[in-house]
Design an enzyme around this catalytic site. Structure first.
Site, mmCIF file in Angstrom:
data_model
loop_
_atom_site.group_PDB
_atom_site.id
_atom_site.type_symbol
_atom_site.label_atom_id
_atom_site.label_comp_id
_atom_site.label_asym_id
_atom_site.label_seq_id
_atom_site.Cartn_x
_atom_site.Cartn_y
_atom_site.Cartn_z
ATOM 1 N N ASP A 43 0.809 -1.217 0.000
ATOM 2 C CA ASP A 43 0.000 0.000 0.000
ATOM 3 C C ASP A 43 0.845 1.272 0.000
ATOM 4 O O ASP A 43 0.425 2.303 0.510
ATOM 5 C CB ASP A 43 -0.957 0.003 1.203
ATOM 6 C CG ASP A 43 -2.140 0.948 0.967
ATOM 7 O OD1 ASP A 43 -2.543 1.110 -0.195
ATOM 8 O OD2 ASP A 43 -2.649 1.527 1.948
ATOM 9 N N GLY A 45 1.584 2.632 -2.811
ATOM 10 C CA GLY A 45 1.084 3.360 -3.976
ATOM 11 C C GLY A 45 1.758 3.010 -5.276
ATOM 12 O O GLY A 45 1.758 3.816 -6.213
ATOM 13 N N ASP A 119 5.085 -3.848 -12.134
ATOM 14 C CA ASP A 119 4.556 -3.503 -10.815
ATOM 15 C C ASP A 119 4.719 -4.728 -9.923
ATOM 16 O O ASP A 119 4.051 -5.742 -10.109
ATOM 17 C CB ASP A 119 3.078 -3.115 -10.936
ATOM 18 C CG ASP A 119 2.484 -2.727 -9.591
ATOM 19 O OD1 ASP A 119 3.254 -2.346 -8.692
ATOM 20 O OD2 ASP A 119 1.251 -2.806 -9.449
ATOM 21 N N HIS A 123 3.866 -7.610 -0.583
ATOM 22 C CA HIS A 123 3.805 -8.583 0.502
ATOM 23 C C HIS A 123 5.049 -9.471 0.506
ATOM 24 O O HIS A 123 5.536 -9.888 -0.545
ATOM 25 C CB HIS A 123 2.560 -9.468 0.363
ATOM 26 C CG HIS A 123 1.298 -8.763 0.728
ATOM 27 N ND1 HIS A 123 0.765 -7.767 -0.058
ATOM 28 C CD2 HIS A 123 0.456 -8.891 1.805
ATOM 29 C CE1 HIS A 123 -0.366 -7.322 0.507
ATOM 30 N NE2 HIS A 123 -0.567 -7.987 1.627
ATOM 31 N N LYS A 175 2.735 9.917 -1.539
ATOM 32 C CA LYS A 175 1.639 10.401 -0.695
ATOM 33 C C LYS A 175 2.041 11.646 0.092
ATOM 34 O O LYS A 175 1.636 11.830 1.253
ATOM 35 C CB LYS A 175 1.161 9.290 0.248
ATOM 36 C CG LYS A 175 0.720 8.023 -0.484
ATOM 37 C CD LYS A 175 0.124 6.997 0.434
ATOM 38 C CE LYS A 175 -0.280 5.734 -0.333
ATOM 39 N NZ LYS A 175 -0.892 4.696 0.516
ATOM 40 N N ASP A 177 0.958 14.454 -0.390
ATOM 41 C CA ASP A 177 -0.250 15.260 -0.135
ATOM 42 C C ASP A 177 -0.873 14.944 1.216
ATOM 43 O O ASP A 177 -1.558 15.794 1.809
ATOM 44 C CB ASP A 177 -1.267 15.025 -1.251
ATOM 45 C CG ASP A 177 -1.590 13.543 -1.429
ATOM 46 O OD1 ASP A 177 -0.647 12.746 -1.632
ATOM 47 O OD2 ASP A 177 -2.784 13.172 -1.372
ATOM 48 N N GLY A 477 12.838 -50.419 -5.588
ATOM 49 C CA GLY A 477 11.530 -50.867 -5.126
ATOM 50 C C GLY A 477 11.420 -50.658 -3.627
ATOM 51 O O GLY A 477 12.380 -50.251 -2.959
ATOM 52 N N LEU A 478 10.245 -50.920 -3.100
ATOM 53 C CA LEU A 478 9.999 -50.738 -1.677
ATOM 54 C C LEU A 478 10.835 -51.698 -0.838
ATOM 55 O O LEU A 478 11.302 -52.739 -1.325
ATOM 56 C CB LEU A 478 8.516 -50.959 -1.367
ATOM 57 C CG LEU A 478 7.523 -49.943 -1.944
ATOM 58 C CD1 LEU A 478 6.102 -50.460 -1.773
ATOM 59 C CD2 LEU A 478 7.686 -48.587 -1.259
ATOM 60 N N SER A 551 16.151 -46.355 -3.290
ATOM 61 C CA SER A 551 16.302 -45.170 -4.160
ATOM 62 C C SER A 551 14.925 -44.598 -4.521
ATOM 63 O O SER A 551 14.498 -44.693 -5.665
ATOM 64 C CB SER A 551 17.100 -45.504 -5.414
ATOM 65 O OG SER A 551 16.639 -46.646 -6.071
#
Length: 640
Positions: A43, A45, A119, A123, A175, A177, A477-478, A551
């Site tokens: 924010d 601007g 732009d 955040h 800002k 102003d 493999g497992l 693996s």
């Protein structure tokens, strides 16, 4: 009436004649192009400022203006007045929340210069988007809300702008102003920022008081700030020196994008000149090969040229038949860039998944693409305090310094000298997502001191003496799938055939070579990397190497495959369902994992990525170990 591109140059379409159009377009085409970003905290601007620039440069058509006025009343944040931010915030979520999420790119032009502005979101969670926008920028406009002063994101974005090599920085106190154009408050903010900027190495920047909403000091000097004697923002953007001007005075560097071969009589090498200038007769060197030649001619879309400079896209032809292809770099013969395979780099991590040290990623630098592994970071940087913090990995938006090793030498220069040959991205090999961006500092001394020693007796000789072809049979493999049992059966069969083999078993290797490694994801990756290197050395000796490892990750299996010549890595998927493997549970590991006493166990709390296209697949539910071994032998024979 629709407005044309340039400010203060408005013609009615009916009054234009062909000569005027041609002259106008010719002038417009040859204007310099500046890329810049707006960044800062939430924010401050940024979007409003860009909207004001678009509005004041007459880049808004009647239908867009009408839509803007309607949207301003419906979702705007400025009451009944025009909300210029809506010209840039295109996502529905951005308009609803009044914030910027993604990088928004906009084009506008004045009589003197063309612009592409990015732009960038404010955040912290979208820091990676800011890095994307800043990577190609010539200038950064860092906005500060005059009511709030220097904030955390001001420091973060300033540090990133410096890190990414942006030399021109505008500090826009926005800002004004809202603080009644108070000079004392403005001076205090500039003094605060100056102290911070010097601490991170920013020695020069241009400060100015502005109001994006009211238009103060945007295109004209404002009467509300009589104490400000500098240029308004637009005039500063039109007159600041571009990086490309400085790049033209540097040594020649051209990253080859493609080999231009339209017919048998023409062969050229196309790419954009990153730095320097070139003309026919110049002596050049092609890297990494080091071959030399001279430029015979320079060809562009508009025909041949007597000279070309940084920023131009060209096709270069050589006087000699020199091997050159995509990824190579054409450079000045007597002042070439460096070539190495190990570096220290700063990395900005851009993925939700953390960096895994030791895992192989694609590294793309210019037109070069290689496989690379990132070591554990030396430290990360707290951009709020500039403190160096110890870290084992990099998380989303983290900035750290780490060493990188590539699988083959690449052509580079330090990022501070050349953004094209010093900046890279890291790409996940499985998802193809960009996970990090980095800047090379320097090559490591060990990379310069350690060289591959050529030997007279090579891997082909070793294999021929054994009357076989070297292979790596990679069983995956497992746990409990039967990998070791089947690998043992295959080795016995090969032994009866008088083949020279060696079996690397997962458990056995962890008793010695890898006894220092645990079972975290990073340790599993390092375990496979070491085994892959050993298997490669054994294959170089002419052996048929059998490996039996879970693996679990495709990226690491592919890493080992890339170490070996085509056709020598045979992936064998021992395909056993989890419930079957768990029912066997010969070692009692599944029971421990289910009880929570064994962490990071594959199939329970750590994933297994099954091979997508293995060379061989065996199903141990349908086959006995002997039958599986026989099937594998039939697939890999004859072995010569």
């Amino acid at each position: 009436m629709a407005a044309t591109i340039d400010q203060d140059v408005i013609y009615k379409t009916d009054d234009l004649i062909a000569e005027d159009i041609d002259a106008y377009l010719d002038v417009h085409q040859h204007k310099s192009l500046m890329r810049f970003i707006t960044c800062g905290s939430v924010d401050d601007g940024k979007s409003t400022l860009i909207g004001r620039l678009l509005y004041d440069s007459k880049m808004i058509f009647e239908d867009q203006l009408a839509s803007l006025e309607a949207d301003s009343k419906r979702v705007g944040t400025q009451g009944q007045e025009i909300d210029f931010a809506l010209l840039v915030d295109g996502l529905a979520a951005e308009r609803e929340q009044g914030i910027t999420i993604d990088v928004a790119y906009r084009f506008f032009a004045t009589e003197k210069r063309k612009f592409i502005v990015a732009d960038c979101p404010g955040h912290e969670q979208y820091t990676r988007n800011m890095v994307t926008g800043a990577s190609t920028a010539d200038l950064a406009v860092i906005l500060i809300d005059a009511r709030k002063g220097v904030l955390v994101q001001t420091r973060r974005h300033s540090y990133l702008a410096k890190l990414l090599g942006i030399r021109n920085i505008v500090l826009a106190i926005n800002k004004m102003d809202l603080i009644a154009y108070d000079q004392a408050k403005y001076d205090a903010i500039v003094a605060d920022y100056t102290a911070f900027a010097h601490s991170i190495g920013i020695t020069d920047f241009t400060a100015m008081p502005i109001s994006g909403f009211k238009g103060d000091n945007i295109t004209e000097t404002s009467a509300n700030t009589p104490w400000y004697t500098g240029k308004p923002l637009m005039k500063h953007l039109e007159t600041v020196d571009l990086d490309v001007t400085a790049d033209q005075g540097k040594p020649l560097r051209v990253a080859v994008q493609w080999v231009n071969r339209p017919n048998l009589d023409f062969r050229g090498f196309s790419g954009q000149i990153a730095t320097g200038r070139v003309k026919p007769g110049d002596a050049i060197r092609v890297l990494p090969s080091g071959k030399t030649s001279t430029i015979s001619k320079i060809v562009t879309f508009d025909g041949e040229r007597d000279e070309a400079v940084a920023g131009q896209s060209v096709t270069l032809c050589f006087a000699d038949e020199v091997d050159c292809s995509r990824g190579d770099v054409i450079a000045t013969s007597d002042n070439p860039p460096e070539v190495s395979d190990q570096f220290e780099s700063t990395i900005v991590w851009m993925a939700d998944e953390s960096l895994i040290p030791g895992r192989a990623y694609w590294l793309k630098l210019g037109t070069q693409m290689v496989s690379a592994t990132v070591h554990a970071p030396k430290y990360t940087v707290n951009v709020n305090t500039m403190e160096h913090l110890a870290a084992k990995t990099l998380d989303l938006n983290a900035i750290g310094v780490a060493e990188i090793a590539t699988d083959k030498p690449i052509v580079f220069e330090p990022y501070t000298d050349n953004r094209t040959l010093g900046g890279f991205i890291l790409i996940d090999k499985i998802t193809n997502a960009t996970v990090g961006a980095g800047m090379i500092h320097f090559s490591l001394r060990r990379a310069q001191n350690v060289h591959w020693q050529a030997t007279d007796i090579g891997r082909e000789v070793h294999a021929s003496l054994k009357n076989q072809k070297a292979r790596v049979l990679w069983f995956t493999g497992l746990s409990g799938s039967g990998k070791s049992t089947i690998a043992n059966e295959v080795e016995k069969s090969l032994n009866l055939m008088n083949r020279h083999t060696f079996l690397l078993d997962g458990d056995n290797v962890r008793h010695g070579l890898n006894k220092d490694l645990g079972f975290t994801e990073a340790d599993r990756i390092e375990n496979i990397r070491r085994v892959g290197e050993v298997a490669k050395l054994m294959a170089d000796a002419g052996l048929i190497v059998l490996t039996a490892f879970i693996s679990p990750f495709r990226a690491e299996r592919d890493m080992v495959r890339s170490m070996l010549p085509d056709g020598e890595f045979i992936e064998i998927f021992v395909d056993t369902p989890l419930d079957v493997a768990e029912a066997r549970d010969v070692k009692g590991l599944y029971k421990k994992a289910r009880a929570g006493s064994l962490k990071n166990f594959t199939g329970i709390d750590s994933p297994y990525e099954a091979p997508e296209k293995p060379e061989i697949r065996v199903n141990t539910v349908e086959m006995t170990p002997a039958e599986a071994a026989e099937h594998i032998i039939r697939q890999i024979m004859p072995l010569k």
